[in-house]
Design a protein around this motif. Structure first.
Motif, short mmCIF file in Angstrom:
data_model
loop_
_atom_site.label_atom_id
_atom_site.label_comp_id
_atom_site.label_asym_id
_atom_site.label_seq_id
_atom_site.Cartn_x
_atom_site.Cartn_y
_atom_site.Cartn_z
N THR A 178 0.83 -1.20 0.00
CA THR A 178 0.00 0.00 0.00
C THR A 178 0.87 1.25 0.00
OG1 THR A 178 -0.13 -0.22 2.41
CG2 THR A 178 -1.96 -1.10 1.12
N ALA A 179 2.03 1.17 0.66
CA ALA A 179 2.93 2.33 0.68
C ALA A 179 3.44 2.67 -0.71
CB ALA A 179 4.09 2.07 1.63
N GLU A 180 3.67 1.64 -1.55
CA GLU A 180 4.16 1.87 -2.89
C GLU A 180 3.08 2.47 -3.80
OE1 GLU A 180 7.48 -1.74 -2.86
OE2 GLU A 180 5.58 -1.99 -3.93
N LEU A 181 1.82 2.23 -3.46
CA LEU A 181 0.73 2.82 -4.25
C LEU A 181 0.44 4.25 -3.86
CD1 LEU A 181 -1.91 -0.07 -4.29
CD2 LEU A 181 -0.29 0.52 -6.08
N ARG A 182 0.88 4.65 -2.70
CA ARG A 182 0.43 5.92 -2.11
C ARG A 182 0.76 7.12 -2.98
NH1 ARG A 182 2.14 7.94 3.99
NH2 ARG A 182 0.45 9.48 4.27
N THR A 183 1.99 7.19 -3.49
CA THR A 183 2.39 8.35 -4.29
C THR A 183 1.52 8.48 -5.54
OG1 THR A 183 4.67 8.18 -3.50
CG2 THR A 183 4.29 9.45 -5.51
N GLY A 184 1.29 7.34 -6.24
CA GLY A 184 0.47 7.38 -7.45
C GLY A 184 -0.96 7.76 -7.16
N VAL A 185 -1.51 7.25 -6.06
CA VAL A 185 -2.90 7.57 -5.71
C VAL A 185 -3.04 9.05 -5.39
CG1 VAL A 185 -4.74 7.13 -4.05
CG2 VAL A 185 -3.37 5.23 -4.90
N ALA A 186 -2.08 9.56 -4.59
CA ALA A 186 -2.13 10.98 -4.24
C ALA A 186 -2.01 11.86 -5.48
CB ALA A 186 -1.00 11.30 -3.26
N GLU A 187 -1.16 11.46 -6.42
CA GLU A 187 -1.00 12.24 -7.64
C GLU A 187 -2.28 12.23 -8.47
OE1 GLU A 187 1.66 11.83 -11.66
OE2 GLU A 187 2.64 11.48 -9.74
N ALA A 188 -2.94 11.06 -8.56
CA ALA A 188 -4.18 10.96 -9.33
C ALA A 188 -5.29 11.80 -8.71
CB ALA A 188 -4.61 9.49 -9.43
N LEU A 189 -5.28 11.92 -7.39
CA LEU A 189 -6.29 12.72 -6.70
C LEU A 189 -5.90 14.18 -6.56
CD1 LEU A 189 -7.21 10.21 -3.84
CD2 LEU A 189 -8.59 10.77 -5.85
N ASP A 190 -4.68 14.51 -7.04
CA ASP A 190 -4.16 15.87 -6.93
C ASP A 190 -4.07 16.30 -5.46
OD1 ASP A 190 -3.07 18.18 -7.91
OD2 ASP A 190 -4.99 19.17 -8.27
N LEU A 191 -3.54 15.40 -4.64
CA LEU A 191 -3.35 15.67 -3.22
C LEU A 191 -1.88 15.49 -2.87
CD1 LEU A 191 -6.32 13.61 -1.71
CD2 LEU A 191 -6.26 16.09 -2.04
N SER A 192 -1.48 16.03 -1.75
CA SER A 192 -0.16 15.74 -1.23
C SER A 192 -0.17 14.34 -0.63
CB SER A 192 0.25 16.76 -0.16
OG SER A 192 -0.62 16.68 0.96
N VAL A 193 1.00 13.72 -0.57
CA VAL A 193 1.08 12.36 -0.06
C VAL A 193 0.59 12.30 1.38
CG1 VAL A 193 2.67 10.46 0.47
CG2 VAL A 193 2.98 11.80 -1.62
N GLU A 194 0.88 13.35 2.15
CA GLU A 194 0.48 13.37 3.56
C GLU A 194 -1.04 13.35 3.73
OE1 GLU A 194 2.57 15.43 2.15
OE2 GLU A 194 4.46 14.61 2.92
#
Length: 539
Positions: free
Chosen positions: A424-440
């Protein structure tokens, strides 16, 4: 046969896979340590201590030997040309005889050399990396055809060898009486494709070592025969860069052009069309520094290249020689990328690893080209999942933003070389980018929640005794389909109905792209339907 070949077999004459480029580093491993190198000079050359002058004299003797040998061979020593060296040397190889040195290029390049540190009678040896003049011997091998051997003139004479299996296969097929047509770096016709593939898979580490040691022995005369035999002064060969290619030769260029356009269009639509680049950043560890993305390159040329990066390598596909679709996997570090040791004796497991990547790459592309659901499947995917213990998990929704963001992160090409596993940690950056959110602002709990929906439908599985997950083949197809339905049909049509782009209204019809014209025709029909049933008035 993989899904891609099965679907397009009627358009394909034949296929074959082989190593395209083998770049090997060679060194005498025992001489990487200064004490052992010093012992060699003491035992076999009666030289002690090994001073800076001794090493300088060894290098000067080699420079003199190259100049004298070049005159005997009739090979010119030239400076490094501008542009690609292989294209510069190609005319000189056309009429070359077997095992002939056709040209020597002298160029300043980095190498590990032995240096002497000290003064008077007290010296010790250390290996240092320096930019030095090296000799690139371009030659016509009797079995491997055009190749080059680079030799560093400084002790312990590190080498680099470049081979291409296409030339080796051409020699083997001539011996076997197989008729073929070769254009540059591909076979476009072959009377016995099965025998061609069998020959390609028959390449062994011994074939590579035999060629490499033949030329190292000839081009590095510093070591005597008894020294090679008694002191082990043999260069060991290691993989530096490896390229393996699957070649699909089509009957007609038209069919290949149509397929290539569909592949490029599908990949652009899943990414960022405005940049013509599909970015798949996936953070492996906190220290990860390499590329991890997919790009469409060389769009200004006749044959664009789709290249997917992973760690120190990449996978790519492109059209070459008019009717050949090439799928290629390459690496600059077989140990870090695939966990395979660099020695050439590991040729077989390396070939199996690269064949797996090229096969899965084709299957992924076929999934992009055709994804469909049977009647009733979409409804069942949208229904909640009831686990055996009675827990209720929501179903999959076509327009759920966070769910689509997780799906977009799951279908990245970068997972191909990672065995299709992830955390799940490896998906986090891509998910945040797709949602236009910061990783935090993208909590891991929400990603796990979306994964639970996919696990409930049997699309994702959790590896036992591990924090890693695996996207199953049907899971990949379903994720890709949801992204297509939303990005290509649902979202564009709704946007065209509710907020049409004003510039399109004043643009001449013939200047619109075919895709835009199709969207306009659908939105116009939907607009008329909405007006007919009174939806616009109600709104």
């Amino acid at each position: 046969m993989n899904a891609f070949l099965e679907h397009h077999k009627d358009s394909i004459q034949f296929t074959y896979g082989c190593f395209d480029r083998l770049l090997l580093n060679g060194c005498v491993q025992s001489f990487l340590h200064g004490a052992r190198a010093q012992g060699f000079f003491w035992v076999h050359r009666n030289t002690y201590p090994v001073s800076r002058k001794v090493l300088r004299d060894v290098a000067n003797d080699y420079h003199s030997w190259v100049r004298h040998s070049a005159q005997q061979w009739g090979a010119e020593i030239m400076s490094a040309p501008k542009g690609r060296r292989d294209e510069f040397v190609e005319p000189y190889c056309q009429n070359a005889q077997p095992d002939q040195v056709v040209m020597i290029i002298k160029a300043r390049e980095p190498a590990g050399i032995m240096t002497a540190v000290g003064a008077g009678d007290k010296w010790h040896l250390e290996t240092k990396y320096r930019w030095v003049d090296q000799y690139n011997f371009y030659l016509q091998d009797a079995e491997w055809g055009p190749m080059f051997v680079r030799v560093c003139p400084y002790f312990p004479f590190s080498t680099r060898i470049c081979l291409n299996q296409h030339h080796w296969l051409a020699h083997k097929m001539k011996q076997a009486g197989i008729h073929f047509t070769q254009t540059k770096n591909a076979f476009r016709q072959c009377s016995d494709p099965a025998a061609l593939q069998k020959m390609a898979d028959s390449l062994t580490a011994e074939d590579i070592n035999q060629c490499g040691h033949k030329w190292i022995k000839r081009l590095i005369p510093f070591f005597h025969a008894e020294e090679r035999r008694e002191a082990g002064c043999w260069h060991q060969l290691f993989f530096s860069q490896v390229e393996y290619c699957e070649n699909l030769i089509f009957h007609e260029r038209a069919a290949l052009d149509e397929l290539g356009e569909r592949l490029l269009d599908a990949n652009r639509s899943l990414g960022r069309p405005d940049k013509l680049t599909v970015i798949f950043g996936r953070r492996i560890t906190k220290k990860y520094q390499g590329k991890l993305q997919t790009e469409i390159e060389d769009l200004h040329l006749g044959n664009p290249v789709m290249r997917s990066y992973y760690k120190n390598g990449f996978a790519k596909h492109y059209v070459r020689d008019h009717d050949v679709l090439r799928i290629e996997a390459a690496t600059n570090d077989v140990k870090k990328d695939y966990g395979i040791n660099k020695g050439v004796e590991n040729l077989v497991p390396l070939r199996q690893k690269l064949q797996g990547i090229t096969t899965r790459y084709q299957e992924v592309q076929q999934d992009i080209l055709e994804t469909f659901l049977d009647r009733g499947e979409l409804r069942r995917l949208a229904e909640p999942t009831i686990l055996p213990q009675g827990k209720r998990i929501p179903g999959l929704k076509l327009d759920h933003a966070r769910q689509l963001a997780v799906m977009s992160s799951l279908v990245r090409f970068s997972h191909l070389a990672a065995g299709d596993t992830f955390t799940t940690a490896e998906l986090r950056t891509g998910v945040a980018e797709a949602l236009d959110l910061s990783v935090e602002k993208c909590p891991l709990g929400s990603i796990r929640y979306e994964l639970s929906k996919l696990r409930g439908k049997g699309l994702v599985e959790k590896l036992p005794h591990s924090r890693r997950y695996r996207l199953l083949p049907n899971g990949y197809r379903i994720c890709l389909l949801f992204l297509k339905l939303f990005d290509k049909i649902y979202a564009p049509l709704v946007a065209g109905l509710l907020h049409p782009y004003r510039g399109d209204r004043i643009l001449a019809q013939e200047r619109l792209t075919q895709l835009d014209r199709l969207y306009q025709s659908v939105t116009a029909a939907l607009d008329q339907l909405a007006a007919a049933v009174g939806l616009k008035i109600a709104a």
